[in-house]
Scaffold this active site. Structure first.
Site, PDB file in Angstrom:
ATOM      1  N   SER A  53      -6.183   9.899  -9.838  1.00  0.00           N
ATOM      2  CA  SER A  53      -6.215   9.000 -11.001  1.00  0.00           C
ATOM      3  C   SER A  53      -7.405   8.064 -11.036  1.00  0.00           C
ATOM      4  O   SER A  53      -7.613   7.387 -12.044  1.00  0.00           O
ATOM      5  CB  SER A  53      -4.935   8.161 -11.030  1.00  0.00           C
ATOM      6  OG  SER A  53      -4.850   7.394  -9.844  1.00  0.00           O
ATOM      7  N   SER A  54      -8.153   7.982  -9.939  1.00  0.00           N
ATOM      8  CA  SER A  54      -9.308   7.080 -10.002  1.00  0.00           C
ATOM      9  C   SER A  54     -10.413   7.514  -9.054  1.00  0.00           C
ATOM     10  O   SER A  54     -10.185   8.290  -8.120  1.00  0.00           O
ATOM     11  CB  SER A  54      -8.909   5.618  -9.735  1.00  0.00           C
ATOM     12  OG  SER A  54      -8.402   5.462  -8.445  1.00  0.00           O
ATOM     13  N   ASP A 115       5.134   9.099  -5.151  1.00  0.00           N
ATOM     14  CA  ASP A 115       4.615   8.956  -3.791  1.00  0.00           C
ATOM     15  C   ASP A 115       4.189  10.303  -3.200  1.00  0.00           C
ATOM     16  O   ASP A 115       5.026  11.116  -2.806  1.00  0.00           O
ATOM     17  CB  ASP A 115       5.705   8.316  -2.920  1.00  0.00           C
ATOM     18  CG  ASP A 115       5.176   7.998  -1.538  1.00  0.00           C
ATOM     19  OD1 ASP A 115       3.963   8.194  -1.289  1.00  0.00           O
ATOM     20  OD2 ASP A 115       5.981   7.550  -0.692  1.00  0.00           O
ATOM     21  N   TYR A 239     -15.994  -0.363   9.598  1.00  0.00           N
ATOM     22  CA  TYR A 239     -15.638   0.986   9.167  1.00  0.00           C
ATOM     23  C   TYR A 239     -15.519   1.948  10.339  1.00  0.00           C
ATOM     24  O   TYR A 239     -14.460   2.091  10.935  1.00  0.00           O
ATOM     25  CB  TYR A 239     -16.583   1.510   8.071  1.00  0.00           C
ATOM     26  CG  TYR A 239     -15.836   2.512   7.223  1.00  0.00           C
ATOM     27  CD1 TYR A 239     -15.297   2.169   5.992  1.00  0.00           C
ATOM     28  CD2 TYR A 239     -15.566   3.797   7.720  1.00  0.00           C
ATOM     29  CE1 TYR A 239     -14.540   3.082   5.267  1.00  0.00           C
ATOM     30  CE2 TYR A 239     -14.814   4.704   7.009  1.00  0.00           C
ATOM     31  CZ  TYR A 239     -14.306   4.347   5.782  1.00  0.00           C
ATOM     32  OH  TYR A 239     -13.540   5.244   5.088  1.00  0.00           O
TER      33      TYR A 239
END
Ligand code: NAD
Length: 399
Positions: A53-54, A115, A239
């Protein structure tokens, strides 16, 4: 009846709290046009995008559909509108407008909301593939980014964005106040390291691939890819050397296991794609990353190598995963991030970062404007796109 409302950006630190559905529609349309302008390529025909979705997941879905003519299934966790003051999440609208554009182009685009970590979602998707999607998929993109995961046993795991071994003080940009901030992040505990590996490592990817294989819904030659990050030395504490790095190492080990399994079962492939740092909901909250991105984008813009998620995933899928110019490293990972890690680029980025002060943080020393504009555009706040619309029309949209 119409109920006209106007929205404007609302930030809480580096988290966006408002959405302009019309801007989401415009961004999806622009990304589709970008891919169409690159022409068609021989890629996937039936793609499953986990986290579609993104940003990277959505970009992969758009490239598969509009570059290679793929029918797609997207799985994501997004909220729709409740009332005019609670319009839901950008990904909700991205899913809907993507589906509308794909269907208008004659493609199947099915959205599952829920989910992705759950067994129920895996089974729902498998049933759909078998009964309504032609029986098999030939690409599975794993692009989930989440703060939490509930595993099959019901245990809830949380991921952390922390250094390992020692507390680290770093500088960052606060997008709400537009200031340079210095923050100290404590070292992760063992539980936090374990939790991050459980949420962002390869375990759930493996569960998906095993479930898809067991149900015989992976096509001969099927590929699966997970997106990882390495980044430069200045991002190391937060990171690669931090909790997220441990999770990505786990995912990269999982890729080797899955690659062998897929090769044996369906003559397929599992691979990690080490991707470029881009402006996303997930990356904006990683300590130091927004500051680094502002410097990185300035240098990459000057060199003509700056990429948004759609540009990066178009190049990756078109020229590497399905192209004849794959760039593998000795670990077997695909490396479209080589433009970011180019030594000359990194040298100039380090010089720029050293020059950033509280006074010049929003100046055009760096690409702060690009970063901010890309961040606002994630939630549909785009220059030139109206932010006034009929709430009832928006509320009537269905996934
Ligand atoms: P994002 O936040 O934009 O997207 C995350 C996606 O996961 C969304 O579609 C969201 O709905 C979905 N999701 C989250 N929890 C879910 C759940 N429980 N069930 C179903 N869907 C769920 O993130 P992104 O930045 O595009 O990151 C995607 C992947 O790319 C991550 O693995 C990230 O580590 C990797 N990556 C990102 C960058 C970067 O700079 N952003 C760089 C390299 C690699």
């Amino acid at each position: 009846m119409t109920q006209m409302i106007t929205v404007e950006p609302k930030l809480m630190g580096n988290i966006a709290r408002a959405v302009n559905p019309l801007g989401c529609q415009a961004m999806v349309a622009a990304d589709i046009e970008y891919v169409k302008a690159q022409g068609e390529f021989a890629g996937p025909k039936k793609a499953l995008i986990l986290g579609g979705s993104s940003s990277y997941g959505l970009a992969s879905r758009i490239v598969a559909a509009f570059g290679s003519g793929a029918d797609t299934i997207g799985v994501s966790w997004e909220r729709g509108p409740k009332d005019p003051s609670m319009l839901g999440t950008a990904g909700w609208y991205n899913n809907i407008y993507f589906r509308q554009f794909a269907e208008a182009a004659g493609l199947v685009a099915k959205n599952f909301l829920g989910d992705a970590f759950s067994d129920e979602m895996k089974q729902q998707v498998i049933t759909y593939i078998k009964e309504e999607f032609g029986g098999q998929v030939d690409l599975v993109v794993y692009s989930l980014a989440s703060p939490k995961r509930t595993d099959s046993a019901g245990t809830v795991w949380s991921s952390a964005l922390k250094p390992i071994g020692r507390a680290v003080t770093g500088r960052n940009i606060n997008l709400e106040t537009e200031t340079l901030v210095e923050t100290t992040v404590e070292a992760a505990t063992d539980e936090e390291i374990e939790g991050t590996i459980k949420v962002m490592g390869g375990e759930d990817w493996e569960l998906w691939i095993e479930a898809l294989l067991a149900a015989d819904v992976l096509a001969p030659g099927a590929k699966t890819v997970l997106y990882s990050y390495i980044g430069p030395a200045m991002m190391d504490d937060f990171y690669r050397g931090g909790t997220l790095g441990k999770a990505k190492e786990h995912a990269e080990e999982t890729a080797k296991k899955l690659d062998a399994l897929l090769a044996q079962k369906v003559n397929g492939q599992a691979v990690v794609c080490v991707s470029k740092a881009v402006t996303t909901k997930a990356s904006a909250v990683i300590p130091t990353l927004p500051l680094y991105c502002c410097a990185l984008y300035r240098v990459m813009e000057e060199k003509g190598t700056h990429e948004t998620p759609i540009m990066h995933k178009d190049r990756f899928l078109r020229t590497m995963l399905y192209g004849d110019a794959p760039h593998y490293d000795p670990e077997g990972r695909l490396r479209p991030d080589s433009w970011e890690l180019d030594p000359e680029t990194q040298e100039r980025v380090s010089e720029l970062v050293a020059q950033i002060t509280p006074e010049n943080i929003t100046s055009d020393l760096t690409a702060y404007d690009t970063f901010r504009a890309e961040f606002l555009a994630l939630n549909g706040f785009v220059d030139g796109v109206p932010a006034t619309f009929d709430y009832d029309e928006i509320a009537a949209l269905r996934p």
